[in-house]
Write a protein that holds these residues in place. Structure first.
Motif, PDB file in Angstrom:
ATOM      1  N   ASN A   3       0.824  -1.209   0.000  1.00 29.64           N
ATOM      2  CA  ASN A   3       0.000   0.000   0.000  1.00 29.64           C
ATOM      3  C   ASN A   3       0.856   1.257   0.000  1.00 29.64           C
ATOM      4  OD1 ASN A   3       0.839  -0.677   2.625  1.00 29.64           O
ATOM      5  ND2 ASN A   3      -0.763   0.543   3.556  1.00 29.64           N
ATOM      6  N   ALA A   6       2.080   1.650  -3.589  1.00 26.44           N
ATOM      7  CA  ALA A   6       0.984   2.077  -4.468  1.00 26.44           C
ATOM      8  C   ALA A   6       0.674   3.561  -4.279  1.00 26.44           C
ATOM      9  CB  ALA A   6      -0.260   1.232  -4.193  1.00 26.44           C
ATOM     10  N   ALA A   7       0.643   4.010  -3.022  1.00 28.29           N
ATOM     11  CA  ALA A   7       0.370   5.422  -2.745  1.00 28.29           C
ATOM     12  C   ALA A   7       1.466   6.309  -3.314  1.00 28.29           C
ATOM     13  CB  ALA A   7       0.236   5.643  -1.242  1.00 28.29           C
ATOM     14  N   TYR A   8       2.712   5.868  -3.171  1.00 29.25           N
ATOM     15  CA  TYR A   8       3.845   6.630  -3.713  1.00 29.25           C
ATOM     16  C   TYR A   8       3.769   6.697  -5.233  1.00 29.25           C
ATOM     17  CZ  TYR A   8       8.629   7.701  -5.142  1.00 29.25           C
ATOM     18  OH  TYR A   8       9.741   8.254  -5.757  1.00 29.25           O
ATOM     19  N   GLN A   9       3.402   5.598  -5.874  1.00 26.90           N
ATOM     20  CA  GLN A   9       3.312   5.579  -7.333  1.00 26.90           C
ATOM     21  C   GLN A   9       2.252   6.547  -7.835  1.00 26.90           C
ATOM     22  OE1 GLN A   9       5.419   3.847  -9.537  1.00 26.90           O
ATOM     23  NE2 GLN A   9       4.410   5.346 -10.864  1.00 26.90           N
ATOM     24  N   GLN A  10       1.157   6.675  -7.095  1.00 27.07           N
ATOM     25  CA  GLN A  10       0.119   7.628  -7.485  1.00 27.07           C
ATOM     26  C   GLN A  10       0.642   9.061  -7.438  1.00 27.07           C
ATOM     27  OE1 GLN A  10      -3.254   6.927  -4.931  1.00 27.07           O
ATOM     28  NE2 GLN A  10      -3.990   5.188  -6.138  1.00 27.07           N
ATOM     29  N   VAL A  11       1.447   9.361  -6.413  1.00 25.99           N
ATOM     30  CA  VAL A  11       2.047  10.695  -6.320  1.00 25.99           C
ATOM     31  C   VAL A  11       3.004  10.918  -7.489  1.00 25.99           C
ATOM     32  CG1 VAL A  11       3.452  12.244  -4.922  1.00 25.99           C
ATOM     33  CG2 VAL A  11       1.841  10.703  -3.808  1.00 25.99           C
ATOM     34  N   CYS A  12       3.812   9.919  -7.798  1.00 22.96           N
ATOM     35  CA  CYS A  12       4.754  10.051  -8.914  1.00 22.96           C
ATOM     36  C   CYS A  12       4.030  10.276 -10.232  1.00 22.96           C
ATOM     37  CB  CYS A  12       5.639   8.798  -9.005  1.00 22.96           C
ATOM     38  SG  CYS A  12       6.850   8.648  -7.687  1.00 22.96           S
ATOM     39  N   ASP A  13       2.935   9.554 -10.445  1.00 22.05           N
ATOM     40  CA  ASP A  13       2.160   9.731 -11.674  1.00 22.05           C
ATOM     41  C   ASP A  13       1.648  11.160 -11.782  1.00 22.05           C
ATOM     42  OD1 ASP A  13       2.576   7.081 -12.308  1.00 22.05           O
ATOM     43  OD2 ASP A  13       0.628   6.398 -11.553  1.00 22.05           O
ATOM     44  N   LYS A  14       1.215  11.714 -10.667  1.00 24.10           N
ATOM     45  CA  LYS A  14       0.726  13.086 -10.651  1.00 24.10           C
ATOM     46  C   LYS A  14       1.848  14.059 -11.002  1.00 24.10           C
ATOM     47  CE  LYS A  14      -1.065  16.604  -7.444  1.00 24.10           C
ATOM     48  NZ  LYS A  14      -1.629  16.868  -6.099  1.00 24.10           N
ATOM     49  N   ASP A  17       2.830  13.960 -14.608  1.00 27.94           N
ATOM     50  CA  ASP A  17       1.820  14.635 -15.431  1.00 27.94           C
ATOM     51  C   ASP A  17       1.916  16.151 -15.342  1.00 27.94           C
ATOM     52  OD1 ASP A  17       0.769  12.283 -16.386  1.00 27.94           O
ATOM     53  OD2 ASP A  17      -0.838  12.168 -14.897  1.00 27.94           O
ATOM     54  N   GLU A  26       0.011  13.505   0.319  1.00 26.41           N
ATOM     55  CA  GLU A  26       0.977  13.101  -0.708  1.00 26.41           C
ATOM     56  C   GLU A  26       2.412  13.264  -0.211  1.00 26.41           C
ATOM     57  OE1 GLU A  26      -1.752  13.977  -4.670  1.00 26.41           O
ATOM     58  OE2 GLU A  26      -0.621  15.618  -3.747  1.00 26.41           O
TER      59      GLU A  26
END
Length: 206
Positions: A3, A6-14, A17, A26
């Motif tokens: 988890n 996964a949370a870190y990857q969401q921040v990286c994706d943001k 972008d 975050e």
């Protein structure tokens, strides 16, 4: 720990972008990943210890390797032929406890996004980041604890890569090693990064 990743990857994706305004949650996700990376590195660097409990005698020792693998897949704790518990069974609990401690220590940590100018080199990814609070994200992006977001040049990338190279223990990698400038100096430490935040060759990101 999945988890946290996964949370870190969401921040990286943001960030990738192009969104550089991070929420408190975050920032915490980045801190958790940073702590986890350090704890795993520490675990890999330490000698493996196989605990023995002299006061407790198991009913049966498991000496067959195939049986050990089957039990491990099922999450079953066992004692091996030497009367020892494999260290990996205790690692998860230890990591969680250390994570709680480090979270409290770094509770107020925020992270700046550092983006390299076009054609100004790429960031290395080291196996160890505990000696300087820099987390590589992409070849031209990294995160720095306690800093504001910045646009950085070739010289700064080289200095960060110098830190990464000097502090790596087993390996480092990059998208293209040939595009990673490196400035090696034994005296480079966190203070070097802090000093360069105010240099004229670094522009505040808007």
């Amino acid at each position: 720990m999945a988890n946290i990743e996964a949370a870190y990857q969401q921040v990286c994706d943001k960030i990738i972008d192009g969104h550089f305004d991070l929420t408190s949650a975050e920032h915490n996700a980045i801190t958790d990943f940073y702590i986890l990376w350090n704890l795993r590195d520490r675990e890999n660097s330490e000698d493996k210890i196989y605990p023995q409990f002299s006061e407790f005698k198991p009913e049966k020792l498991v000496s067959d390797k195939n049986q050990q693998e089957k039990l491990e897949k099922e999450g079953v704790l066992f004692w091996n032929e030497k009367g020892e518990i494999p260290n990996r069974f205790l690692t998860g609990s230890s990591l969680q406890m250390q994570l709680w401690i480090e979270r409290e220590r770094m509770e107020s940590t925020t992270w700046g996004i550092f983006k390299a100018k076009p054609d100004n080199g790429e960031f290395l990814v080291p196996d160890r980041i505990s000696l300087h609070s820099v987390v590589p994200v992409t070849p031209d992006l990294c995160l720095v604890a306690g800093s504001k977001s910045k646009i950085v040049d070739f010289k700064f990338v080289a200095r960060v890569n110098g830190l990464s190279l000097e502090n790596s223990e087993r390996y480092y990698f990059a998208k293209s090693i040939g595009n990673c400038p490196v400035l090696l100096q034994a005296t480079l430490r966190d203070s070097l990064i802090r000093e360069n935040l105010n240099h004229s060759d670094i522009t505040t990101m808007r």
